[in-house]
Design a protein around this motif. Sequence first.
Motif, PDB file in Angstrom:
ATOM      1  N   SER A  83       0.822  -1.205   0.000  1.00 53.93           N
ATOM      2  CA  SER A  83       0.000   0.000   0.000  1.00 53.93           C
ATOM      3  C   SER A  83       0.858   1.257   0.000  1.00 53.93           C
ATOM      4  CB  SER A  83      -0.939   0.006   1.208  1.00 53.93           C
ATOM      5  OG  SER A  83      -1.769   1.147   1.193  1.00 53.93           O
ATOM      6  N   ARG A  84       1.941   1.234   0.764  1.00 51.90           N
ATOM      7  CA  ARG A  84       2.839   2.394   0.777  1.00 51.90           C
ATOM      8  C   ARG A  84       3.469   2.620  -0.596  1.00 51.90           C
ATOM      9  NH1 ARG A  84       3.953   0.685   6.224  1.00 51.90           N
ATOM     10  NH2 ARG A  84       5.566  -0.777   5.514  1.00 51.90           N
ATOM     11  N   VAL A  85       3.849   1.529  -1.251  1.00 57.23           N
ATOM     12  CA  VAL A  85       4.429   1.641  -2.595  1.00 57.23           C
ATOM     13  C   VAL A  85       3.399   2.203  -3.568  1.00 57.23           C
ATOM     14  CG1 VAL A  85       5.345   0.341  -4.547  1.00 57.23           C
ATOM     15  CG2 VAL A  85       6.119  -0.194  -2.230  1.00 57.23           C
ATOM     16  N   ALA A  86       2.160   1.691  -3.497  1.00 60.34           N
ATOM     17  CA  ALA A  86       1.097   2.177  -4.378  1.00 60.34           C
ATOM     18  C   ALA A  86       0.801   3.651  -4.125  1.00 60.34           C
ATOM     19  CB  ALA A  86      -0.165   1.343  -4.178  1.00 60.34           C
ATOM     20  N   ARG A  87       0.893   4.054  -2.874  1.00 53.88           N
ATOM     21  CA  ARG A  87       0.652   5.467  -2.525  1.00 53.88           C
ATOM     22  C   ARG A  87       1.746   6.349  -3.122  1.00 53.88           C
ATOM     23  NH1 ARG A  87      -2.766   7.393   1.107  1.00 53.88           N
ATOM     24  NH2 ARG A  87      -3.094   5.365   2.085  1.00 53.88           N
ATOM     25  N   ARG A  88       2.989   5.874  -3.078  1.00 54.52           N
ATOM     26  CA  ARG A  88       4.087   6.660  -3.663  1.00 54.52           C
ATOM     27  C   ARG A  88       3.920   6.769  -5.179  1.00 54.52           C
ATOM     28  NH1 ARG A  88       7.282   3.894   0.326  1.00 54.52           N
ATOM     29  NH2 ARG A  88       7.938   2.308  -1.186  1.00 54.52           N
ATOM     30  N   GLU A 123      -8.042   5.508 -16.989  1.00 54.84           N
ATOM     31  CA  GLU A 123      -6.618   5.643 -17.280  1.00 54.84           C
ATOM     32  C   GLU A 123      -5.913   4.295 -17.170  1.00 54.84           C
ATOM     33  OE1 GLU A 123      -5.238   8.342 -18.401  1.00 54.84           O
ATOM     34  OE2 GLU A 123      -7.046   9.558 -18.190  1.00 54.84           O
ATOM     35  N   SER A 124      -5.425   3.780 -18.298  1.00 55.48           N
ATOM     36  CA  SER A 124      -4.756   2.478 -18.293  1.00 55.48           C
ATOM     37  C   SER A 124      -3.455   2.517 -17.492  1.00 55.48           C
ATOM     38  CB  SER A 124      -4.475   2.024 -19.724  1.00 55.48           C
ATOM     39  OG  SER A 124      -3.690   2.982 -20.417  1.00 55.48           O
ATOM     40  N   GLU A 125      -2.792   3.682 -17.441  1.00 52.74           N
ATOM     41  CA  GLU A 125      -1.553   3.804 -16.671  1.00 52.74           C
ATOM     42  C   GLU A 125      -1.820   3.574 -15.190  1.00 52.74           C
ATOM     43  OE1 GLU A 125       2.262   6.873 -16.215  1.00 52.74           O
ATOM     44  OE2 GLU A 125       0.365   7.596 -17.019  1.00 52.74           O
ATOM     45  N   ASN A 126      -2.930   4.086 -14.716  1.00 47.63           N
ATOM     46  CA  ASN A 126      -3.299   3.867 -13.324  1.00 47.63           C
ATOM     47  C   ASN A 126      -3.501   2.380 -13.058  1.00 47.63           C
ATOM     48  OD1 ASN A 126      -3.355   6.650 -13.221  1.00 47.63           O
ATOM     49  ND2 ASN A 126      -5.580   6.812 -13.047  1.00 47.63           N
ATOM     50  N   GLN A 127      -4.217   1.728 -13.936  1.00 46.27           N
ATOM     51  CA  GLN A 127      -4.524   0.318 -13.718  1.00 46.27           C
ATOM     52  C   GLN A 127      -3.287  -0.561 -13.820  1.00 46.27           C
ATOM     53  OE1 GLN A 127      -7.995  -0.624 -16.197  1.00 46.27           O
ATOM     54  NE2 GLN A 127      -9.237  -0.274 -14.377  1.00 46.27           N
ATOM     55  N   ALA A 128      -2.329  -0.162 -14.653  1.00 48.68           N
ATOM     56  CA  ALA A 128      -1.073  -0.921 -14.725  1.00 48.68           C
ATOM     57  C   ALA A 128      -0.348  -0.854 -13.383  1.00 48.68           C
ATOM     58  CB  ALA A 128      -0.183  -0.375 -15.834  1.00 48.68           C
ATOM     59  N   ALA A 129      -0.342   0.322 -12.770  1.00 54.05           N
ATOM     60  CA  ALA A 129       0.276   0.474 -11.457  1.00 54.05           C
ATOM     61  C   ALA A 129      -0.489  -0.314 -10.403  1.00 54.05           C
ATOM     62  CB  ALA A 129       0.335   1.954 -11.072  1.00 54.05           C
ATOM     63  N   ALA A 130      -1.809  -0.319 -10.502  1.00 53.52           N
ATOM     64  CA  ALA A 130      -2.626  -1.075  -9.548  1.00 53.52           C
ATOM     65  C   ALA A 130      -2.364  -2.563  -9.676  1.00 53.52           C
ATOM     66  CB  ALA A 130      -4.104  -0.771  -9.771  1.00 53.52           C
ATOM     67  N   ARG A 131      -2.242  -3.038 -10.899  1.00 57.00           N
ATOM     68  CA  ARG A 131      -1.978  -4.460 -11.099  1.00 57.00           C
ATOM     69  C   ARG A 131      -0.649  -4.865 -10.453  1.00 57.00           C
ATOM     70  NH1 ARG A 131      -4.577  -7.917 -14.285  1.00 57.00           N
ATOM     71  NH2 ARG A 131      -5.594  -6.295 -15.515  1.00 57.00           N
ATOM     72  N   GLU A 132       0.359  -3.994 -10.569  1.00 53.73           N
ATOM     73  CA  GLU A 132       1.649  -4.249  -9.922  1.00 53.73           C
ATOM     74  C   GLU A 132       1.482  -4.306  -8.407  1.00 53.73           C
ATOM     75  OE1 GLU A 132       4.419  -1.309 -11.152  1.00 53.73           O
ATOM     76  OE2 GLU A 132       4.468  -1.960 -13.246  1.00 53.73           O
ATOM     77  N   ALA A 133       0.670  -3.395  -7.864  1.00 58.54           N
ATOM     78  CA  ALA A 133       0.442  -3.374  -6.414  1.00 58.54           C
ATOM     79  C   ALA A 133      -0.240  -4.657  -5.956  1.00 58.54           C
ATOM     80  CB  ALA A 133      -0.402  -2.154  -6.034  1.00 58.54           C
ATOM     81  N   PHE A 134      -1.218  -5.121  -6.720  1.00 63.99           N
ATOM     82  CA  PHE A 134      -1.923  -6.341  -6.351  1.00 63.99           C
ATOM     83  C   PHE A 134      -0.996  -7.557  -6.443  1.00 63.99           C
ATOM     84  CE2 PHE A 134      -5.907  -4.120  -8.204  1.00 63.99           C
ATOM     85  CZ  PHE A 134      -6.024  -3.363  -7.059  1.00 63.99           C
ATOM     86  N   SER A 135      -0.130  -7.559  -7.456  1.00 63.32           N
ATOM     87  CA  SER A 135       0.833  -8.648  -7.588  1.00 63.32           C
ATOM     88  C   SER A 135       1.802  -8.652  -6.416  1.00 63.32           C
ATOM     89  CB  SER A 135       1.594  -8.506  -8.907  1.00 63.32           C
ATOM     90  OG  SER A 135       2.581  -9.501  -9.029  1.00 63.32           O
ATOM     91  N   GLU A 136       2.267  -7.461  -6.020  1.00 61.75           N
ATOM     92  CA  GLU A 136       3.183  -7.337  -4.884  1.00 61.75           C
ATOM     93  C   GLU A 136       2.538  -7.860  -3.609  1.00 61.75           C
ATOM     94  OE1 GLU A 136       6.564  -6.359  -2.647  1.00 61.75           O
ATOM     95  OE2 GLU A 136       6.292  -6.502  -4.828  1.00 61.75           O
ATOM     96  N   ALA A 137       1.223  -7.684  -3.493  1.00 58.35           N
ATOM     97  CA  ALA A 137       0.493  -8.147  -2.311  1.00 58.35           C
ATOM     98  C   ALA A 137       0.034  -9.602  -2.452  1.00 58.35           C
ATOM     99  CB  ALA A 137      -0.711  -7.247  -2.067  1.00 58.35           C
ATOM    100  N   ALA A 138       0.455 -10.266  -3.524  1.00 62.93           N
ATOM    101  CA  ALA A 138       0.136 -11.673  -3.765  1.00 62.93           C
ATOM    102  C   ALA A 138      -1.359 -11.929  -3.911  1.00 62.93           C
ATOM    103  CB  ALA A 138       0.715 -12.549  -2.653  1.00 62.93           C
ATOM    104  N   VAL A 139      -2.072 -10.973  -4.511  1.00 62.07           N
ATOM    105  CA  VAL A 139      -3.485 -11.174  -4.809  1.00 62.07           C
ATOM    106  C   VAL A 139      -3.580 -11.986  -6.105  1.00 62.07           C
ATOM    107  CG1 VAL A 139      -5.682 -10.067  -5.337  1.00 62.07           C
ATOM    108  CG2 VAL A 139      -4.109  -8.987  -3.715  1.00 62.07           C
ATOM    109  N   PRO A 140      -4.236 -13.135  -6.096  1.00 60.43           N
ATOM    110  CA  PRO A 140      -4.331 -13.956  -7.310  1.00 60.43           C
ATOM    111  C   PRO A 140      -5.032 -13.194  -8.442  1.00 60.43           C
ATOM    112  CG  PRO A 140      -4.994 -15.214  -5.371  1.00 60.43           C
ATOM    113  CD  PRO A 140      -4.878 -13.792  -4.933  1.00 60.43           C
ATOM    114  N   SER A 141      -4.543 -13.366  -9.645  1.00 64.92           N
ATOM    115  CA  SER A 141      -5.100 -12.645 -10.793  1.00 64.92           C
ATOM    116  C   SER A 141      -6.573 -12.963 -11.021  1.00 64.92           C
ATOM    117  CB  SER A 141      -4.297 -12.956 -12.058  1.00 64.92           C
ATOM    118  OG  SER A 141      -4.322 -14.345 -12.332  1.00 64.92           O
ATOM    119  N   ARG A 142      -7.012 -14.170 -10.614  1.00 60.05           N
ATOM    120  CA  ARG A 142      -8.409 -14.550 -10.818  1.00 60.05           C
ATOM    121  C   ARG A 142      -9.362 -13.698  -9.970  1.00 60.05           C
ATOM    122  NH1 ARG A 142      -6.185 -18.413  -7.511  1.00 60.05           N
ATOM    123  NH2 ARG A 142      -7.223 -18.731  -5.483  1.00 60.05           N
ATOM    124  N   ARG A 143      -8.815 -13.002  -8.975  1.00 61.42           N
ATOM    125  CA  ARG A 143      -9.653 -12.165  -8.113  1.00 61.42           C
ATOM    126  C   ARG A 143      -9.716 -10.712  -8.595  1.00 61.42           C
ATOM    127  NH1 ARG A 143      -8.092 -12.203  -2.125  1.00 61.42           N
ATOM    128  NH2 ARG A 143     -10.165 -11.227  -2.083  1.00 61.42           N
TER     129      ARG A 143
END
Length: 219
Positions: A31-36, A96-116
């Motif tokens: 979350s801190r990384v996503a906030r930055r 904004e696709s750029e926002n979602q690309a960053a969000a996807r990285e954040a979810f991956s970092e948090a080990a959220v499965p892609s199916r979710r």
Amino acid sequence: MNAAAKNSPRTGSLPASLAYAEAFVAESEPSRVARRKASGLGLASISGGVAAALTLLTKTLSAKAVVEIGTGTGVSGLALFAGMVADGVLTSIDSESENQAAAREAFSEAAVPSRRIRLIAGQALNVLPKLSDGAYDVVFVNGDPLEYVEYVAQAERLLRPGGLLLLHHALWEGKVADEQNSDDEPLIVREALEAVQDSGLFTAALLPVGDGLLVAVRD
């Protein structure tokens, strides 16, 4: 000092108390990384207090299906995932696709499965009508404030009975409470809050956390 003054709430230390409440729940590293990243993109993120409230509310509801309007870089999505059930799915909309690309990285970092994760790039008012009626436990609104009234109308349709509408920026920089302020954003947010109250479909509370969070249960 009269009796009423003795028994009234003490407000002199309120700002310090609010700051304490905002920081009460520690933020995760993803979350801190996503906030930055949000700061680097010039985006405002939800506050720590709002994030904690999102997690608490989704966990209380055992939320399985959540709609988010405004993905950002994933700060709010991470808070929602933290409270959802293990197989819960987040449908998040952002133009904004750029926002979602960053969000996807954040979810991956948090080990959220892609199916979710269901990220939809597009205008919310074009996407929301395509989602199923009464199929969602939570609708979190953090999109264009000038479309808040329409978002409320969509939430009425999307939420199951007992589902939650969570509307961020409900106090809009402290300007919503000033009825003489007719700037576009506070005016439309005020209209959205009135739409919730007047609908007869929600039981609501307005929480002074972050920039304001409306919490409304679909009756």
